[in-house]
Design a protein around this motif. Structure first.
Motif, PDB file in Angstrom:
ATOM      1  N   ARG B  15       0.834  -1.207   0.000  1.00  0.00           N
ATOM      2  CA  ARG B  15       0.000   0.000   0.000  1.00  0.00           C
ATOM      3  C   ARG B  15       0.873   1.263   0.000  1.00  0.00           C
ATOM      4  O   ARG B  15       0.560   2.229  -0.698  1.00  0.00           O
ATOM      5  N   ALA B  18       2.250   1.601  -3.453  1.00  0.00           N
ATOM      6  CA  ALA B  18       1.185   1.978  -4.406  1.00  0.00           C
ATOM      7  C   ALA B  18       0.873   3.466  -4.279  1.00  0.00           C
ATOM      8  O   ALA B  18       0.704   4.168  -5.283  1.00  0.00           O
ATOM      9  N   ALA B  19       0.821   3.954  -3.040  1.00  0.00           N
ATOM     10  CA  ALA B  19       0.517   5.378  -2.817  1.00  0.00           C
ATOM     11  C   ALA B  19       1.623   6.258  -3.387  1.00  0.00           C
ATOM     12  O   ALA B  19       1.359   7.241  -4.087  1.00  0.00           O
ATOM     13  N   ALA B  22       1.840   6.357  -7.168  1.00  0.00           N
ATOM     14  CA  ALA B  22       0.753   7.094  -7.845  1.00  0.00           C
ATOM     15  C   ALA B  22       1.118   8.564  -8.051  1.00  0.00           C
ATOM     16  O   ALA B  22       0.432   9.289  -8.771  1.00  0.00           O
ATOM     17  N   LEU B  23       2.205   8.993  -7.397  1.00  0.00           N
ATOM     18  CA  LEU B  23       2.631  10.392  -7.510  1.00  0.00           C
ATOM     19  C   LEU B  23       3.677  10.537  -8.612  1.00  0.00           C
ATOM     20  O   LEU B  23       4.352   9.568  -8.950  1.00  0.00           O
ATOM     21  N   PRO B  24       3.816  11.754  -9.147  1.00  0.00           N
ATOM     22  CA  PRO B  24       4.870  11.962 -10.142  1.00  0.00           C
ATOM     23  C   PRO B  24       6.253  11.727  -9.515  1.00  0.00           C
ATOM     24  O   PRO B  24       6.413  11.843  -8.299  1.00  0.00           O
ATOM     25  N   VAL B  27       8.061  13.476  -6.323  1.00  0.00           N
ATOM     26  CA  VAL B  27       7.051  14.031  -5.406  1.00  0.00           C
ATOM     27  C   VAL B  27       6.784  12.983  -4.327  1.00  0.00           C
ATOM     28  O   VAL B  27       6.590  11.805  -4.637  1.00  0.00           O
ATOM     29  N   LEU B  29       5.171  11.958  -0.154  1.00  0.00           N
ATOM     30  CA  LEU B  29       4.028  12.152   0.735  1.00  0.00           C
ATOM     31  C   LEU B  29       4.525  12.350   2.157  1.00  0.00           C
ATOM     32  O   LEU B  29       5.485  11.695   2.577  1.00  0.00           O
ATOM     33  N   LYS B  33       0.145  12.040   6.081  1.00  0.00           N
ATOM     34  CA  LYS B  33      -0.759  11.790   4.949  1.00  0.00           C
ATOM     35  C   LYS B  33      -0.713  10.306   4.562  1.00  0.00           C
ATOM     36  O   LYS B  33      -1.733   9.686   4.283  1.00  0.00           O
ATOM     37  N   LYS B  36      -2.634   8.252   6.967  1.00  0.00           N
ATOM     38  CA  LYS B  36      -4.079   8.362   6.742  1.00  0.00           C
ATOM     39  C   LYS B  36      -4.507   7.514   5.535  1.00  0.00           C
ATOM     40  O   LYS B  36      -5.515   6.812   5.572  1.00  0.00           O
ATOM     41  N   LEU B  37      -3.708   7.589   4.471  1.00  0.00           N
ATOM     42  CA  LEU B  37      -4.061   6.872   3.241  1.00  0.00           C
ATOM     43  C   LEU B  37      -3.978   5.358   3.403  1.00  0.00           C
ATOM     44  O   LEU B  37      -4.782   4.622   2.838  1.00  0.00           O
ATOM     45  N   THR B  38      -2.983   4.911   4.169  1.00  0.00           N
ATOM     46  CA  THR B  38      -2.785   3.462   4.296  1.00  0.00           C
ATOM     47  C   THR B  38      -3.522   2.866   5.486  1.00  0.00           C
ATOM     48  O   THR B  38      -3.660   1.650   5.585  1.00  0.00           O
ATOM     49  N   PHE B  83       8.195  -1.998  -7.879  1.00  0.00           N
ATOM     50  CA  PHE B  83       6.736  -2.001  -7.735  1.00  0.00           C
ATOM     51  C   PHE B  83       6.069  -2.381  -9.069  1.00  0.00           C
ATOM     52  O   PHE B  83       5.132  -3.184  -9.097  1.00  0.00           O
TER      53      PHE B  83
END
Lengths: 182, 101
Positions: B15, B18-19, B22-24, B27, B29, B33, B36-38, B83
């Motif tokens: 996870r 994956a998070a 998903a970012l460029p 960039v 996180l 954050k 919270k997302l995971t 990944f």
């Protein structure tokens, strides 16, 4: 090695996280734009309430600053996060949306009070519809501001513009802040 | 068929990757954050980020924003590649069983 059921679940997990990350990025960007429009709407309605004579100029300024600000925030966020939000197609949709609103106003010969009710509801309709795809926060903000706007139209007397300053302006600011937390 | 990546295979690490993926590129996180997302706890997330960092899959940057410490996690090029291969292997497993049809 895992079986196909476990692989499917793992991929579903990946897709879920990717969706949440994208939604989070959209919320972050949208919240900045919504807070800005909230502040501008607050100022526009306040001028309309305090100096109705200057209301027309105030709203022209609100729209010019709002559109320029939205483009600037989108461009800034794109440079920071790589998220592309501003597209010619989106600008075209916005222009068509506003043009249709102007057409309805021209057709309906609205009073200033009706105009002050129509535009927020019209924009909130777009928010709510977009929210069906983007995320529930948009739907909540759209429906909430619409309900409060209608309450103002039907039940608030001369202080309607002042009501709208807090409901529309304040509502958008609070909605934007809430969106940043969600 | 390619082997699954043992480091990424763990659910929370999958996870996290994956998070970040998903970012460029470049960039990252913030820790809060990502948490919270995971849906992870502080300790759990920290331990798994450490594992990913040791493998060279993520870069961890610690800085102060005002007086508050801020930890930012970014997927490295190695991590993104791993990944992508891991996801491709998962897709192969599904396809091999006829589930992808």
């Amino acid at each position: 090695m895992i079986d196909s059921q476990q692989a499917t679940e793992a991929l579903a997990d990946v897709n879920d996280i990717v969706r949440r990350v994208r939604q989070s990025q959209i919320y972050h960007l949208a919240s900045l734009i919504i807070i800005m429009w909230g502040a501008l709407s607050f100022a526009g309605y306040l001028v309309t309430y305090l100096s109705p004579h200057y209301a027309g100029y105030a709203w022209i300024a609100v729209y010019i600053v709002g559109i320029a600000g939205s483009i600037a925030i989108s461009a800034f966020q794109r440079s920071r996060s790589g998220v592309q939000t501003f597209r010619v197609r989106m600008l075209s949709a916005f222009v068509l949306f506003v043009a249709f609103g102007l057409f309805v106003c021209w057709l309906g010969h609205f009073t200033p009070r009706q105009l002050g009710t129509f535009w927020p509801i019209y924009f909130m309709l777009a928010y709510s519809i977009a929210g069906l795809w983007i995320g529930p926060a948009f739907v909540a903000i759209g429906l909430g501001v619409t309900a409060l706007t209608l309450i103002g139209y039907f039940f608030i007397g001369d202080a309607f513009d002042l009501w709208m300053a807090f409901v529309n302006g304040g509502g958008l600011i609070l909605g934007g802040l809430w969106m940043r937390r969600s | 068929m390619a082997e699954l990546d043992d480091i990424i295979h763990q659910p929370l690490r999958l996870r996290i990757m994956a998070a970040l993926n998903a970012l460029p590129t470049s960039v990252g996180l913030e820790f809060s954050k990502l948490k919270k997302l995971t849906g992870a706890t502080d300790g759990n997330l920290g331990a798994h980020i450490e594992t990913l960092s040791k493998a060279g899959y993520v870069a961890v940057e610690k800085a102060f924003v005002g007086k508050k410490p801020q930890t930012t996690v970014t997927a490295t090029a190695v991590g993104r590649g791993a990944f992508a291969r891991h996801v491709a292997t998962l897709q192969e497993i599904i396809a091999a069983s006829g589930g992808g049809k």
